[in-house]
Scaffold this active site. Structure first.
Site, short mmCIF file in Angstrom:
data_model
loop_
_atom_site.label_atom_id
_atom_site.label_comp_id
_atom_site.label_asym_id
_atom_site.label_seq_id
_atom_site.Cartn_x
_atom_site.Cartn_y
_atom_site.Cartn_z
N GLU A 172 39.09 19.69 23.87
CA GLU A 172 38.59 19.90 25.23
C GLU A 172 39.61 20.74 25.99
OE1 GLU A 172 38.56 16.41 27.74
OE2 GLU A 172 40.06 15.45 26.48
N LYS A 181 32.79 17.67 28.69
CA LYS A 181 33.18 17.67 27.28
C LYS A 181 32.09 18.24 26.38
CE LYS A 181 36.68 14.03 27.33
NZ LYS A 181 36.92 14.09 28.77
N PHE A 240 48.98 -4.89 25.97
CA PHE A 240 49.11 -3.83 26.98
C PHE A 240 48.11 -4.00 28.12
CE2 PHE A 240 50.59 -2.11 22.95
CZ PHE A 240 51.85 -1.66 23.28
N GLU A 249 43.35 21.25 24.60
CA GLU A 249 43.74 20.17 23.70
C GLU A 249 43.13 20.38 22.32
OE1 GLU A 249 43.02 16.33 25.35
OE2 GLU A 249 44.37 16.66 27.04
#
Length: 671
Positions: free
Chosen positions: A288, A116, A348, A275
């Site tokens: 990225e 990254k 979640f 992205e």
């Protein structure tokens, strides 16, 4: 063309690659850990090779073992899927040095784009706009806070080698920055073996939109449109769609051109994804480049008709692309829902266990739409704590976005899973959410719409009426089956009774059945009244079958069914509803029954998911303030911080670092 390839992955993506390879006449080799010995991808492949114990570091991340599996089986190439070794340049070089083709980009591109930090430096040199931030490696929390103060809060702390939302934290002040730095680095070290992190500006109200690119070894590159991936939780995508409801033609073209230019600049050869973060004014910034196949690639395949796995294999053999940019057309709309083994009612958190029931909706036509389900599990399989909790990717494709969403809601209603907790109730609620349906979304959507966590939605009057109608037809069909097998019960079973009472989540609804008759095709037609409203119900439901399907006033409806003592539960409109069908006399007696209250656990810290205790942050007798950390539990490669909900005093510790706990196991008790 290759004669045999090895898939260095597991689960649904391994199954996905095997499908395309088989369609191309290519033999396949699967690899597996001990936890996956009986997995679907192992059964699908022509051959399978054991790698080692369940932890990925002892199996799927061992490049030397995968190379040996290639040499043993004669596999000419390796498709890495996503995750694991898919973006590790050293693995690509290891294969190439031994005459094995890596079905993906070359090491140069992986190194330039896979990291990254390095990818942002490369993009900046190539003239691509990047998000403001510190592009160097952050050595400690002090350095992180200095950079954050310089660019202004909020900031995002991200693992350089990260992905899938792991090793990523958002900080709104210095305290959160320091804590986030430690957590991000710890997760990065655990998940990727690389604890480097960096800091960048967090764009408020961003949309996550990515461009799919495809390039060959002959200098050709095209983009296949965009995917909107803004519905995320914990920085991990949950729902994706193609195209984006936000982009206009001008922005779409500009993003596509920039993605292709970046791919050419890095000499990219394979399928990849660029992205972007897009703000409310449609300004977009490079985030990225993922040098692999993306999890959400099916929506692109559905709207373009291009099999990305097949194209990756063809490019790897040296073939040029078979189409140009003008040949790529977007047809209709596609939506993907990631089915996770997690409990949406507990923040979640991951869920593990055996799939005692796993019945996805049938692939193919569903009304005017098409259903696709990419999965790597089957009924009886066990969801392990060692791997990512995603068990399926449910996709729908239709002419319009509204039709694709409606089809997704229907398909989710048909998706039956038992034995573990799962996020289908959340996904079903999302498909009905007005803001989602209107396309007014951002990566903060879940936090904004569910700030206190997702809770079971209250059932509307319409939904309760539907539940009463469905439950009554099920009960009548059950009693009629008794009549059919035992003639003497006919006058006593109640199948012909016109008056019923259905208890739906504690409410008593009076249902009158005015007429019952058999229609064409064997469907049973009912004329029924609930709360003064008359409905026409048609169904061919038979006792013991789930889901229930039929039409109510001409509209197709589906309801999952689970039998319970003296009743049933129905999954309708994204909600599980308790239903009990009774005679009016029994209903009057039922109203007198006491209600059993749940036990009081307010003075306990319970483990919210099966996992490993990383650390206990308090001692017995310690006074703790609301918001302070009590313990950290790791599950499915994610560290979960358990904090005090109020001021309290620790009475006793029931667990210690290193303990493996089941869900609801007591970690500590309070005074």
């Amino acid at each position: 063309m290759f004669k045999k390839i090895l898939i260095a992955n597991r689960g649904e993506i391994a199954c996905r690659v095997i499908k395309s390879a088989k369609a191309m006449g290519i033999k396949t080799v699967a690899v597996f850990s001990d936890a996956d010995r009986d997995a679907v991808h192992v059964a699908m492949a022509d051959e399978a090779v054991r790698l080692g114990p369940p932890p990925a570091a002892e199996s799927y991340l061992l490049g030397e073992k995968i190379l040996k599996a290639c040499q043993t089986t004669g596999a000419e190439a390796v498709h890495p899927g996503y995750g694991f070794l898919s973006e590790r340049a050293s693995f690509c070089e290891l294969l190439e040095d031994n005459g094995i083709v890596f079905i993906g980009p070359k090491p140069k591109a992986i190194r330039a784009m896979g990291d990254k930090i390095e990818s942002k430096l490369f993009a900046q040199k190539a003239g691509v706009n990047i998000v403001p931030g510190g592009l160097g490696i952050i050595e400690d929390a002090d350095a992180a806070t200095r950079i954050a103060a310089g660019i202004g809060y909020p900031v995002m702390i991200k693992a350089s080698a990260g992905g899938g939302g792991k090793g990523m934290r958002i900080a709104f002040d210095e305290k959160e920055c320091r804590d986030g730095f430690d957590r991000a680095r710890s997760e990065a070290r655990s998940s990727f073996g690389d604890d480097r992190v960096f800091v960048e500006k967090f764009v408020v109200e961003p949309r996550h939109i990515e461009i799919q690119v495809l390039a060959d070894a002959h200098g050709n590159a095209v983009h296949l449109g965009e995917r909107e991936c803004s519905i995320q939780r914990r920085n991990q995508k949950v729902v994706e769609e193609a195209p984006s409801p936000f982009l206009d033609a001008k922005t779409r073209a500009a993003m596509g051109d920039q993605a292709v230019a970046l791919a050419k600049a890095v000499d990219y050869q394979s399928a990849g994804t660029v992205e972007f973060i897009v703000d409310k004014d449609r300004n977009f910034y490079f985030l990225e480049m993922n040098t692999r196949l993306q999890v959400e690639h099916p929506v692109t395949e559905l709207v373009t008709g291009v099999d990305l796995v097949e194209e990756m294999i063809r490019v790897a053999t040296g073939e040029p692309l078979r189409f140009r940019q003008d040949d790529i057309k977007l047809d209709g709309w596609a939506v993907e829902s990631r089915i996770y083994a997690e409990d949406p009612f507990r923040g979640f958190l991951p869920s593990i266990g055996r799939l005692t029931r796993y019945r996805p909706p049938a692939e193919g036509p569903l009304g005017e739409a098409i259903v696709r389900n990419d999965t790597g599990v089957t009924e009886g399989a066990e969801i392990s704590m060692f791997y990512d909790p995603m068990i399926a990717k449910l996709c729908t494709h239709a002419d319009t976005r509204e039709a694709a969403i409606d089809a997704m809601r229907d398909a989710l209603g048909r998706f039956e899973i038992e034995g573990i907790e799962h996020n289908i109730p959340f996904l079903a609620a999302l498909m009905a959410h007005p803001r989602w349906r209107e396309g007014r979304i951002s990566t903060a959507f879940i936090d904004q719409e569910y700030p206190d966590g997702f809770e079971r939605p209250a059932a509307s009057d319409e939904t309760r009426h539907m539940a009463a109608l469905v439950a009554t037809t099920i009960e009548i069909a059950r009693k009629q089956r008794l009549d059919h097998h035992i003639d003497r019960l006919r006058e006593h079973s109640g199948a012909l009774r016109p008056a019923w009472v259905v208890k739906v989540d504690g409410d008593y609804l009076v249902v009158d059945v005015a007429r019952t008759m058999t229609g064409e095709g064997g469907d049973v037609l009912y004329r029924m009244t609930v709360d003064g409203r008359t409905f026409t119900v048609s169904t061919d439901h038979r006792p013991g079958i789930s889901p229930w399907s039929g039409s109510i006033d001409g509209e197709q409806r589906t309801a999952q069914l689970r039998s319970r003592p003296n009743g049933m539960t129905l999954f309708l409109d994204g909600i599980w509803l308790e239903a009990r069908v009774m005679s009016p006399a029994v209903a009057e007696l039922d109203k007198l029954m006491p209600v059993k209250l749940p036990p009081d656990t307010s003075k306990m810290l319970l483990c919210p998911m099966p996992g490993l205790v990383v650390s206990i942050a308090v001692e017995e007798g310690q006074e703790v303030k609301a918001g302070e950390t009590l313990a950290i539990v790791e599950a499915m490669k994610m560290e979960n911080i358990l904090r005090a909900e109020r001021d309290l005093t620790v009475a006793s510790l029931k667990a210690a670092a290193g303990d493996s706990l089941a869900v609801d196991a007591v970690i500590m008790e309070f005074q």
